[in-house]
Write a protein that holds these residues in place. Sequence first.
Motif, short mmCIF file in Angstrom:
data_model
loop_
_atom_site.label_atom_id
_atom_site.label_comp_id
_atom_site.label_asym_id
_atom_site.label_seq_id
_atom_site.Cartn_x
_atom_site.Cartn_y
_atom_site.Cartn_z
N TRP A 148 -2.34 22.00 -6.98
CA TRP A 148 -0.92 22.03 -6.00
C TRP A 148 -0.66 20.48 -5.03
O TRP A 148 0.27 20.15 -5.53
N TYR A 149 -1.96 20.62 -4.32
CA TYR A 149 -1.62 18.73 -4.07
C TYR A 149 -2.57 18.54 -3.40
O TYR A 149 -4.13 18.88 -3.34
N ALA A 150 -1.96 17.09 -2.95
CA ALA A 150 -3.89 16.38 -2.66
C ALA A 150 -3.83 16.00 -1.33
O ALA A 150 -2.74 15.01 -0.84
N ALA A 151 -4.97 14.44 -0.70
CA ALA A 151 -5.15 13.90 -0.23
C ALA A 151 -6.22 13.26 0.11
O ALA A 151 -7.42 13.76 -0.46
N ASN A 152 -6.41 11.84 0.64
CA ASN A 152 -7.22 10.98 0.21
C ASN A 152 -6.99 10.18 1.58
O ASN A 152 -6.26 9.82 1.67
N ARG A 153 -8.45 9.82 1.31
CA ARG A 153 -8.43 8.25 2.28
C ARG A 153 -8.01 6.82 2.57
O ARG A 153 -8.17 6.61 0.65
N VAL A 154 -7.29 6.15 3.15
CA VAL A 154 -7.00 5.12 3.21
C VAL A 154 -7.29 4.57 4.13
O VAL A 154 -8.21 4.50 4.86
N VAL A 155 -7.36 2.58 3.99
CA VAL A 155 -7.67 2.53 5.95
C VAL A 155 -6.26 1.80 6.61
O VAL A 155 -5.34 1.39 5.63
N ILE A 156 -6.47 2.17 7.31
CA ILE A 156 -5.47 2.56 8.31
C ILE A 156 -5.54 1.09 8.97
O ILE A 156 -6.41 1.12 9.64
N GLY A 292 -0.78 -0.05 9.52
CA GLY A 292 -0.38 -0.30 8.12
C GLY A 292 -0.88 0.04 7.69
O GLY A 292 -1.97 0.65 7.97
N PHE A 293 -1.05 0.15 5.79
CA PHE A 293 -1.49 1.43 5.71
C PHE A 293 -2.29 0.26 3.66
O PHE A 293 -1.50 -0.22 3.82
N PHE A 294 -3.92 0.09 3.85
CA PHE A 294 -3.60 -0.65 1.63
C PHE A 294 -4.73 0.78 1.66
O PHE A 294 -5.93 1.38 1.97
N PRO A 295 -4.63 0.49 -0.35
CA PRO A 295 -5.69 1.93 -0.83
C PRO A 295 -7.44 1.55 -0.15
O PRO A 295 -7.25 0.01 0.29
N SER A 347 4.27 14.74 2.87
CA SER A 347 3.50 13.04 2.70
C SER A 347 1.90 13.07 2.03
O SER A 347 1.35 12.94 2.40
N TYR A 348 2.30 14.85 1.34
CA TYR A 348 1.33 14.50 0.43
C TYR A 348 1.17 14.25 -1.58
O TYR A 348 2.47 13.50 -0.98
N VAL A 349 -0.19 13.79 -2.03
CA VAL A 349 0.33 13.29 -2.92
C VAL A 349 0.71 13.93 -3.93
O VAL A 349 -0.23 15.19 -3.60
N LEU A 359 6.39 9.05 -3.45
CA LEU A 359 6.32 8.66 -1.88
C LEU A 359 7.34 7.92 -1.76
O LEU A 359 6.58 6.72 -0.41
N ALA A 360 8.27 6.74 -2.39
CA ALA A 360 8.39 5.67 -2.07
C ALA A 360 9.31 5.56 -0.57
O ALA A 360 9.85 6.60 0.13
N GLY A 361 8.64 4.56 0.53
CA GLY A 361 9.30 4.59 2.10
C GLY A 361 9.18 5.39 2.60
O GLY A 361 8.66 4.73 4.00
N ASN A 362 7.25 5.46 2.47
CA ASN A 362 6.38 6.50 3.42
C ASN A 362 5.35 5.30 2.84
O ASN A 362 4.73 6.13 1.92
N GLU A 363 5.03 4.15 3.49
CA GLU A 363 3.81 3.26 3.48
C GLU A 363 2.24 4.30 3.23
O GLU A 363 1.69 4.01 2.24
N GLY A 364 2.20 5.31 4.20
CA GLY A 364 0.41 5.76 4.48
C GLY A 364 1.12 6.55 2.95
O GLY A 364 -0.49 6.07 2.59
#
Length: 424
Positions: A148-156, A292-295, A347-349, A359-364
């Motif tokens: 259904w939907y996903a979320a995972n960690r990134v670097v803030i 900011g955010f990056f994988p 803002s889910y994957v 998700l374009a335009g949503n940096e996180g």
Amino acid sequence: MRPPALLSTLRPALALVLGAATLAACSSGPVAQDAAGPAKLTVWIMKDSVSDGFLQRFEADFEAGHPGTTLDVQIQEWEGIGQKVTSALASKDAPDVIEVGNTQVAQYAASGGVHDLSDKAAELDGAHWIPGLADPGKVDGKQYGIPWYAANRVVIYRKDLFAQAGITTPPKTREEWIADTEKLNTGGTEGIYLAGQTWYVLAGFVWDEGGDLAVKGADGTWKGTLETPQAQAGIGFYQRLQALGKGPKDADEAKPPQAEVFAQGRTAQLISTPGGAGAILKANPELKDKLGFFPIPGKSADKPGAVFTGGSDLIVPESSRHQQAAYEVVKALGGDKWQTEMAKEMSYVPNRTTLAPALAGNEGAAAMAAGAVNGHATPNSPNWAAVEADNPIKQYMTRVLTGTDPATAGRSADAAVTKALSGN
């Protein structure tokens, strides 16, 4: 497994008569015959998974497209949900659709009370499902859980502190990440805040090395694998990164809350779901426009680091009296329209890699989606919850970070993991 710091209610609606012949025409493959006569579909959705507005729009749209259909969407609390779902699956009057944590599917499927939806995978574009959702939904080759939907960690990270350190672009590889974090450790700045027991992050590093937390043997039994060279390489990198900050070695990211530590203004990076940025800004509004955010970087620049994919799958109980109609609900929630709306609003994957442009335009969220392509799930054992209950992985991490030989600590942790997975 429910993603941390992410994830309302819909009220019952209108009336329905769905004939079995009509449903058979709009659903593919053999599924159980629906009960004759008026039907009301009961759908269990977990609290805070999606907004009230999303559910209200979905209800109206679904019922308009399925004349006469009644959706009774009931909101469930996460606390105690395991026993409630287990009891429902064993009953003769289960809900028609249930949202479950992706890592819970194996546990529920083991009861025999979940309907096999393998014949629907192609129709649902299963070839493009995110592995971290799809894989735990498949047990013994059968697809019981539909992503259904996903979320995972990134670097803030702090954009301003990166700029002050002369770092113009976020790192793409582990070694670049280490080098940049060392640069950030100047002038009173903490390069990264990483608590010693953040075991989901460790899992990603172990997966990057080709290892896992536990594996299923040819005889069908599970055993812990933290003593392996791959796991030792994973904890070795974790140790290098964790040493570049002041995070406690004997606690996880909740003690103290890492967002509050970051909000104090002296930390350059932390690892979190993008939703963690909201907690940071609530504690320190002055950081607005500085985040900011990056994988999470991988071993090479062409592939992001492995991440634990938290999120939810949808299941249809065997005892549902309206399985064909229930599948239509699952199909709609997992389809392009509502996946796209959910991605934008929550803002889910989305459940498929092909929907990442939503998700374009949503940096996180975009950083999260980029990392999701290398998503993984915890070992797909019906007893995995028993491992997390006392979590010897956390204890293993603290022991290594405080000087115990990784192989020795791994051997002890493996014995505890293996025992928990055995069900004893």
